[in-house]
Motif scaffolding. Structure first.
Motif, PDB file in Angstrom:
ATOM      1  N   LEU A 346     -11.220  82.021 -22.342  1.00  0.00           N
ATOM      2  CA  LEU A 346     -10.946  82.748 -23.581  1.00  0.00           C
ATOM      3  C   LEU A 346     -10.349  81.836 -24.646  1.00  0.00           C
ATOM      4  O   LEU A 346     -10.534  82.066 -25.847  1.00  0.00           O
ATOM      5  CB  LEU A 346      -9.985  83.911 -23.301  1.00  0.00           C
ATOM      6  N   LEU A 347      -9.652  80.787 -24.216  1.00  0.00           N
ATOM      7  CA  LEU A 347      -9.035  79.853 -25.163  1.00  0.00           C
ATOM      8  C   LEU A 347     -10.001  78.768 -25.621  1.00  0.00           C
ATOM      9  O   LEU A 347      -9.648  77.949 -26.471  1.00  0.00           O
ATOM     10  CB  LEU A 347      -7.800  79.200 -24.525  1.00  0.00           C
ATOM     11  N   GLY A 348     -11.218  78.754 -25.046  1.00  0.00           N
ATOM     12  CA  GLY A 348     -12.219  77.820 -25.536  1.00  0.00           C
ATOM     13  C   GLY A 348     -12.729  76.807 -24.531  1.00  0.00           C
ATOM     14  O   GLY A 348     -13.556  75.955 -24.895  1.00  0.00           O
ATOM     15  N   ALA A 349     -12.281  76.846 -23.282  1.00  0.00           N
ATOM     16  CA  ALA A 349     -12.804  75.917 -22.279  1.00  0.00           C
ATOM     17  C   ALA A 349     -14.295  76.183 -22.062  1.00  0.00           C
ATOM     18  O   ALA A 349     -14.725  77.337 -22.013  1.00  0.00           O
ATOM     19  CB  ALA A 349     -12.036  76.070 -20.970  1.00  0.00           C
ATOM     20  N   LYS A 350     -15.085  75.127 -21.917  1.00  0.00           N
ATOM     21  CA  LYS A 350     -16.538  75.277 -21.783  1.00  0.00           C
ATOM     22  C   LYS A 350     -16.945  75.741 -20.391  1.00  0.00           C
ATOM     23  O   LYS A 350     -18.039  76.284 -20.210  1.00  0.00           O
ATOM     24  CB  LYS A 350     -17.227  73.954 -22.140  1.00  0.00           C
ATOM     25  N   THR A 351     -16.116  75.484 -19.394  1.00  0.00           N
ATOM     26  CA  THR A 351     -16.374  75.948 -18.035  1.00  0.00           C
ATOM     27  C   THR A 351     -15.159  76.726 -17.539  1.00  0.00           C
ATOM     28  O   THR A 351     -14.037  76.515 -18.020  1.00  0.00           O
ATOM     29  CB  THR A 351     -16.650  74.773 -17.081  1.00  0.00           C
ATOM     30  N   ALA A 352     -15.382  77.610 -16.587  1.00  0.00           N
ATOM     31  CA  ALA A 352     -14.289  78.408 -16.043  1.00  0.00           C
ATOM     32  C   ALA A 352     -13.316  77.510 -15.280  1.00  0.00           C
ATOM     33  O   ALA A 352     -13.722  76.671 -14.475  1.00  0.00           O
ATOM     34  CB  ALA A 352     -14.837  79.490 -15.125  1.00  0.00           C
ATOM     35  N   ILE A 353     -12.024  77.680 -15.566  1.00  0.00           N
ATOM     36  CA  ILE A 353     -10.978  76.905 -14.901  1.00  0.00           C
ATOM     37  C   ILE A 353      -9.942  77.889 -14.359  1.00  0.00           C
ATOM     38  O   ILE A 353      -9.247  78.555 -15.132  1.00  0.00           O
ATOM     39  CB  ILE A 353     -10.289  75.926 -15.875  1.00  0.00           C
TER      40      ILE A 353
END
Length: 373
Positions: A346-353
């Motif tokens: 939701l904060l903008g990471a391109k892959t799920a972390i």
């Protein structure tokens, strides 16, 4: 380390160094939108807002989890990675100062979520045991994932699941939601255009209508909920009024929320509840049992850690385990944390972390250190 820092700061930083963490510092001034969108109603009310020269809405850092995650995304650091921090946060409080110190660890990217959850609880317990030697501690666990699995198994529509999930962690909100679920309120009086847009479920049109009204009234969308959020809530409320849970399902939900047992008996208590209610909790229950075993493997006294099915924490970004640690004789938590697997995306990471972490309130710890155990 300046004299302003709590006396325990040096010991805490030394502990962090032994726990394979990377010390991180984040700016005091933060973009306000992530907190307004994701931090939860309780924290939104307490944030100190300001504005940049370019008109961007900023806030004084009200907590560390979101800033640490934003910093991780910006730095493009690899995972798994564990961050530690110690610094001031700023938010309005009913008691105590509006500027106070927090310390904690954010554990990002570990795919073994049961182990990462257990490590987070163990780290928080170890920190408090270090700075409050001889002080009995109590740990309370809840699980957002188990709660949402129960709601889905009961066949609740999406709108109700979302409302109850948002209320998890706030006893008054959860009580009000359950009261409405038992006896749905009648439709409120809405103006003609709004009523039509709500009835049609027109989210975009209703958002634009609300935004126009706020602009005419001179209200800033950044000072509270966004027009789209308000529109979504209005449509959801209209949908919720049309649903009434069966007596059997409502009794099952109440029975689930009444579960409050030592952790070493919690998985069995959940299995017994699910069997009695005719529900399947599937993967959520498997994850719960794996986490309980991992906590025990860390040497924590699982028989003295309680699982409270109704326990949550008032931050919207939690997705799994939530926990608090308190002194046995105290009412206020000294540490609190939980899992937030959707936050970085939701904060903008391109892959799920995946992520899990905790914070401790150093002012509360200092107050306890001044009194004998």
């Amino acid at each position: 380390m300046t004299s302003r820092y709590p006396a325990t700061s040096t010991d805490i930083i030394a502990l962090f160094a032994t726990r394979n963490t990377h010390a991180v510092e984040v700016a005091v001034l933060q973009p306000a939108d992530p907190f307004l969108d994701m931090a939860g109603e309780d924290l939104r009310r307490r944030i100190f807002l300001t504005e940049s020269e370019t008109g961007q809405t900023l806030c004084l850092r009200p907590e560390f989890t979101i800033p640490v995650c934003l910093d991780h995304i910006t730095s493009q650091a690899g995972t798994p990675r564990r961050y530690s921090y110690l610094g001031e946060v700023f938010r309005q409080r009913r008691e105590g100062g509006n500027e106070f110190f927090q310390a904690g660890i954010e554990d990002l990217g570990d795919r073994d979520t049961a182990e990462a959850d257990a490590r987070s609880v163990a780290d928080a317990h170890a920190l408090l045991s270090l700075v409050l030697p001889g002080r009995p501690l109590v740990v309370t666990l809840g699980d957002q994932g188990i709660f949402e699995a129960v709601l889905a198994a009961l066949g609740l529509p999406r709108g109700w699941r979302m409302r109850l999930a948002r209320a998890f962690g706030s006893a008054p909100m959860l009580e009000a939601a359950l009261a409405d679920l038992a006896n749905p309120p009648r439709n409120g009086q809405l103006s003609g255009p709004v009523a039509a847009l709500v009835l049609d479920g027109d989210l975009d049109g209703l958002s634009q209508h609300i935004a126009g009204g706020m602009e005419e009234a001179g209200l800033s969308a950044s000072a509270g909920r966004a027009p789209s959020d308000i529109a979504r809530r209005l449509i959801e409320k209209a949908e919720l009024r049309s649903v009434r849970l069966s007596n059997e399902a409502f009794a099952a939900l109440k029975g689930f929320l009444a579960i409050d047992v030592p952790l070493d008996g919690a998985a069995q208590a959940l299995e017994t509840f699910a069997a009695g209610a005719g529900l399947s909790l599937g993967a959520a229950l498997e994850k719960f049992a794996a986490r309980a075993k991992a906590i025990e493997a860390h040497g924590l006294p699982s028989g003295k850690i309680r699982y409270d099915a109704a326990f949550g924490r008032p931050l919207d970004y939690y997705t799994g385990v939530v926990f608090e640690v308190a002194a046995a004789s105290g009412e206020r938590p000294l540490a609190g944390g939980g899992r937030y697997d959707r936050l970085l995306t939701l904060l903008g990471a391109k892959t799920a972390i995946p992520g899990v972490g905790f914070s401790v309130w150093l002012d509360r710890i200092e107050a306890l250190r001044e009194t004998a155990p």
